[in-house]
Design an enzyme around this catalytic site. Structure first.
Site, short mmCIF file in Angstrom:
data_model
loop_
_atom_site.label_atom_id
_atom_site.label_comp_id
_atom_site.label_asym_id
_atom_site.label_seq_id
_atom_site.Cartn_x
_atom_site.Cartn_y
_atom_site.Cartn_z
N ALA A 1 0.91 -1.07 0.04
CA ALA A 1 0.02 0.04 0.09
C ALA A 1 0.80 1.39 0.07
O ALA A 1 0.22 2.47 0.03
CB ALA A 1 -0.90 0.10 1.14
N ASP A 2 2.19 1.11 -0.07
CA ASP A 2 2.89 2.44 -0.04
C ASP A 2 4.24 2.11 -1.02
O ASP A 2 5.23 2.29 -0.66
CB ASP A 2 3.50 2.55 1.59
N PRO A 3 3.95 1.95 -2.23
CA PRO A 3 5.08 1.73 -3.15
C PRO A 3 5.51 3.10 -3.76
O PRO A 3 5.88 3.21 -5.00
CB PRO A 3 4.49 0.94 -4.30
#
Length: 214
Positions: free
Chosen positions: A124-126
Protein backbone atom coordinates in the site's frame (compact mmCIF):
# COMPACT_ATOMS: atom_id res chain seq x y z
CA UNK A 1 -41.61 24.72 0.99
CA UNK A 2 -39.86 24.12 4.27
CA UNK A 3 -39.97 20.38 3.70
CA UNK A 4 -38.70 20.88 0.17
CA UNK A 5 -35.80 23.02 1.38
CA UNK A 6 -34.86 20.43 4.01
CA UNK A 7 -34.92 17.72 1.37
CA UNK A 8 -32.88 19.85 -0.99
CA UNK A 9 -30.26 20.62 1.64
CA UNK A 10 -30.10 17.09 3.00
CA UNK A 11 -26.86 15.27 2.24
CA UNK A 12 -27.55 12.21 0.15
CA UNK A 13 -25.05 10.07 2.04
CA UNK A 14 -24.42 10.64 5.73
CA UNK A 15 -20.69 10.51 6.47
CA UNK A 16 -19.77 8.34 9.45
CA UNK A 17 -16.97 10.52 10.80
CA UNK A 18 -16.43 8.49 13.95
CA UNK A 19 -16.04 5.28 11.96
CA UNK A 20 -13.63 6.96 9.55
CA UNK A 21 -11.45 8.26 12.40
CA UNK A 22 -11.54 4.87 14.14
CA UNK A 23 -10.41 3.15 10.93
CA UNK A 24 -7.63 5.70 10.43
CA UNK A 25 -6.31 5.32 13.98
CA UNK A 26 -6.46 1.53 13.85
CA UNK A 27 -4.29 1.61 10.72
CA UNK A 28 -1.80 3.92 12.43
CA UNK A 29 -1.43 1.61 15.44
CA UNK A 30 -1.27 -1.40 13.12
CA UNK A 31 1.64 0.14 11.22
CA UNK A 32 3.49 0.88 14.47
CA UNK A 33 3.39 -2.78 15.54
CA UNK A 34 6.48 -4.37 13.99
CA UNK A 35 5.15 -7.87 14.65
CA UNK A 36 2.41 -7.11 12.15
CA UNK A 37 4.92 -5.71 9.68
CA UNK A 38 7.00 -8.89 10.05
CA UNK A 39 3.92 -10.95 9.15
CA UNK A 40 3.19 -8.67 6.20
CA UNK A 41 6.75 -8.95 4.90
CA UNK A 42 6.69 -12.75 5.16
CA UNK A 43 3.38 -12.87 3.28
CA UNK A 44 4.65 -10.50 0.58
CA UNK A 45 7.88 -12.50 0.20
CA UNK A 46 5.97 -15.76 -0.14
CA UNK A 47 3.64 -14.34 -2.80
CA UNK A 48 6.01 -12.17 -4.82
CA UNK A 49 9.61 -12.97 -3.80
CA UNK A 50 12.19 -14.48 -6.14
CA UNK A 51 11.49 -17.96 -4.77
CA UNK A 52 7.81 -17.65 -5.82
CA UNK A 53 8.67 -18.41 -9.45
CA UNK A 54 6.53 -15.53 -10.76
CA UNK A 55 7.52 -13.76 -13.98
CA UNK A 56 7.14 -10.46 -12.11
CA UNK A 57 8.98 -11.66 -8.99
CA UNK A 58 10.82 -9.06 -6.90
CA UNK A 59 13.50 -8.98 -4.19
CA UNK A 60 11.94 -9.07 -0.72
CA UNK A 61 14.11 -9.15 2.42
CA UNK A 62 13.83 -12.20 4.65
CA UNK A 63 12.45 -11.44 8.09
CA UNK A 64 14.37 -12.85 11.07
CA UNK A 65 11.31 -13.50 13.21
CA UNK A 66 13.22 -14.83 16.23
CA UNK A 67 14.63 -11.33 16.78
CA UNK A 68 11.45 -9.33 16.09
CA UNK A 69 9.28 -7.78 18.78
CA UNK A 70 6.50 -5.21 18.88
CA UNK A 71 9.13 -2.45 18.74
CA UNK A 72 12.02 -4.13 16.90
CA UNK A 73 12.09 -5.38 13.30
CA UNK A 74 15.10 -7.38 12.07
CA UNK A 75 15.48 -8.41 8.43
CA UNK A 76 17.99 -9.35 5.77
CA UNK A 77 20.16 -6.48 4.54
CA UNK A 78 19.67 -5.61 0.87
CA UNK A 79 22.11 -3.36 -0.98
CA UNK A 80 20.53 -1.15 -3.60
CA UNK A 81 19.84 2.33 -4.83
CA UNK A 82 16.74 4.37 -5.55
CA UNK A 83 15.36 4.28 -9.07
CA UNK A 84 15.44 8.07 -8.96
CA UNK A 85 19.15 8.28 -8.08
CA UNK A 86 21.19 10.43 -10.46
CA UNK A 87 24.16 8.47 -11.76
CA UNK A 88 27.36 10.17 -12.90
CA UNK A 89 28.47 8.16 -15.88
CA UNK A 90 29.52 8.63 -19.47
CA UNK A 91 26.88 8.77 -22.21
CA UNK A 92 27.07 5.06 -22.99
CA UNK A 93 26.77 3.95 -19.36
CA UNK A 94 24.05 6.55 -18.75
CA UNK A 95 21.85 5.19 -21.54
CA UNK A 96 22.30 1.67 -20.18
CA UNK A 97 21.33 2.74 -16.68
CA UNK A 98 18.27 4.60 -17.95
CA UNK A 99 17.19 1.46 -19.82
CA UNK A 100 17.67 -0.60 -16.65
CA UNK A 101 15.63 1.84 -14.57
CA UNK A 102 12.81 1.95 -17.13
CA UNK A 103 12.69 -1.85 -17.18
CA UNK A 104 12.40 -1.89 -13.39
CA UNK A 105 9.66 0.75 -13.46
CA UNK A 106 7.72 -1.40 -15.92
CA UNK A 107 8.23 -4.38 -13.61
CA UNK A 108 6.95 -2.30 -10.68
CA UNK A 109 3.81 -1.42 -12.66
CA UNK A 110 3.27 -5.05 -13.69
CA UNK A 111 3.81 -6.21 -10.12
CA UNK A 112 1.41 -3.63 -8.69
CA UNK A 113 -1.30 -4.55 -11.20
CA UNK A 114 -0.80 -8.22 -10.37
CA UNK A 115 -1.11 -7.48 -6.66
CA UNK A 116 -4.22 -5.37 -7.21
CA UNK A 117 -6.11 -7.51 -9.71
CA UNK A 118 -4.81 -11.09 -9.41
CA UNK A 119 -3.74 -12.01 -5.88
CA UNK A 120 -5.52 -9.19 -4.03
CA UNK A 121 -2.62 -8.57 -1.62
CA UNK A 122 -1.25 -5.11 -2.36
CA UNK A 123 1.77 -3.18 -1.08
CA UNK A 124 0.00 0.00 0.00
CA UNK A 125 3.00 2.36 -0.03
CA UNK A 126 5.13 1.77 -3.16
CA UNK A 127 6.83 5.20 -3.33
CA UNK A 128 10.38 5.83 -4.59
CA UNK A 129 11.90 5.35 -1.13
CA UNK A 130 10.45 1.84 -0.86
CA UNK A 131 11.58 0.59 -4.27
CA UNK A 132 15.22 -0.36 -4.83
CA UNK A 133 17.39 -1.17 -7.81
CA UNK A 134 19.29 -4.26 -6.69
CA UNK A 135 22.31 -5.90 -8.33
CA UNK A 136 22.47 -9.61 -7.64
CA UNK A 137 24.87 -12.38 -8.69
CA UNK A 138 23.72 -14.70 -11.47
CA UNK A 139 25.16 -17.80 -9.83
CA UNK A 140 23.52 -17.41 -6.41
CA UNK A 141 20.93 -15.47 -4.45
CA UNK A 142 23.34 -13.78 -2.05
CA UNK A 143 23.14 -10.01 -1.94
CA UNK A 144 25.54 -8.24 -4.30
CA UNK A 145 28.45 -6.13 -3.14
CA UNK A 146 28.22 -3.89 -6.19
CA UNK A 147 25.15 -1.83 -5.29
CA UNK A 148 25.27 1.63 -6.83
CA UNK A 149 27.81 0.67 -9.51
CA UNK A 150 27.13 0.18 -13.23
CA UNK A 151 25.95 -3.28 -14.16
CA UNK A 152 28.69 -5.65 -15.27
CA UNK A 153 28.99 -9.19 -16.51
CA UNK A 154 28.01 -11.77 -13.91
CA UNK A 155 25.27 -9.64 -12.36
CA UNK A 156 21.67 -8.80 -13.12
CA UNK A 157 19.40 -5.98 -12.04
CA UNK A 158 16.24 -6.68 -10.07
CA UNK A 159 13.53 -4.72 -8.30
CA UNK A 160 13.47 -4.71 -4.51
CA UNK A 161 10.61 -3.80 -2.14
CA UNK A 162 10.91 -2.36 1.37
CA UNK A 163 8.53 -1.23 4.14
CA UNK A 164 5.63 -3.60 4.72
CA UNK A 165 3.81 -1.65 7.41
CA UNK A 166 0.65 -1.57 5.31
CA UNK A 167 -0.61 -4.33 3.04
CA UNK A 168 -4.08 -3.93 1.59
CA UNK A 169 -6.35 -6.90 0.95
CA UNK A 170 -8.54 -6.40 -2.11
CA UNK A 171 -11.76 -8.50 -2.09
CA UNK A 172 -12.60 -10.52 -5.20
CA UNK A 173 -15.71 -8.42 -5.91
CA UNK A 174 -13.63 -5.23 -5.93
CA UNK A 175 -11.00 -6.78 -8.21
CA UNK A 176 -13.69 -7.88 -10.65
CA UNK A 177 -15.37 -4.50 -10.42
CA UNK A 178 -12.12 -2.71 -11.24
CA UNK A 179 -11.59 -4.83 -14.34
CA UNK A 180 -15.17 -4.18 -15.49
CA UNK A 181 -14.88 -0.45 -14.76
CA UNK A 182 -11.68 -0.14 -16.80
CA UNK A 183 -13.26 -2.09 -19.66
CA UNK A 184 -16.32 0.17 -19.65
CA UNK A 185 -14.22 3.33 -19.57
CA UNK A 186 -11.48 2.37 -22.01
CA UNK A 187 -13.27 0.20 -24.54
CA UNK A 188 -16.95 1.13 -24.29
CA UNK A 189 -16.40 4.72 -23.07
CA UNK A 190 -19.57 4.26 -21.04
CA UNK A 191 -19.29 6.38 -17.90
CA UNK A 192 -22.85 5.67 -16.77
CA UNK A 193 -22.16 1.94 -16.82
CA UNK A 194 -19.33 2.46 -14.35
CA UNK A 195 -21.77 3.93 -11.82
CA UNK A 196 -23.60 0.59 -11.75
CA UNK A 197 -20.38 -0.96 -10.39
CA UNK A 198 -20.22 1.23 -7.27
CA UNK A 199 -21.56 -1.65 -5.18
CA UNK A 200 -18.96 -4.15 -6.43
CA UNK A 201 -16.25 -1.54 -5.87
CA UNK A 202 -17.43 -0.98 -2.28
CA UNK A 203 -17.76 2.73 -2.98
CA UNK A 204 -21.33 2.90 -1.68
CA UNK A 205 -23.10 0.77 0.96
CA UNK A 206 -25.79 -1.60 -0.27
CA UNK A 207 -28.58 0.21 1.62
CA UNK A 208 -27.77 3.41 -0.28
CA UNK A 209 -27.75 1.62 -3.63
CA UNK A 210 -31.16 0.11 -2.90
CA UNK A 211 -32.69 3.42 -1.73
CA UNK A 212 -34.27 5.32 -4.65
CA UNK A 213 -34.25 8.56 -2.66
CA UNK A 214 -30.49 8.37 -2.35
Amino acid sequence: NTTGEKTKNKRLIQTEVASAVEEFMSRIFEELDYRKEAENAATFRELYGLQSGRTDAVVVPEILKEYCTEHVLVMEWIDGEKLTTNVNADARDSSTLVAENLALIKLAIDSTLGQLLVTGVLHADPHAGNLLKVYRDDDNDNRSKRAGKPNSSGSNVQLGYLDFGLLSTIPVNVRNGLVCAVAQLVFARDVEAVTTLFGELDLLPEEVLQDDTE
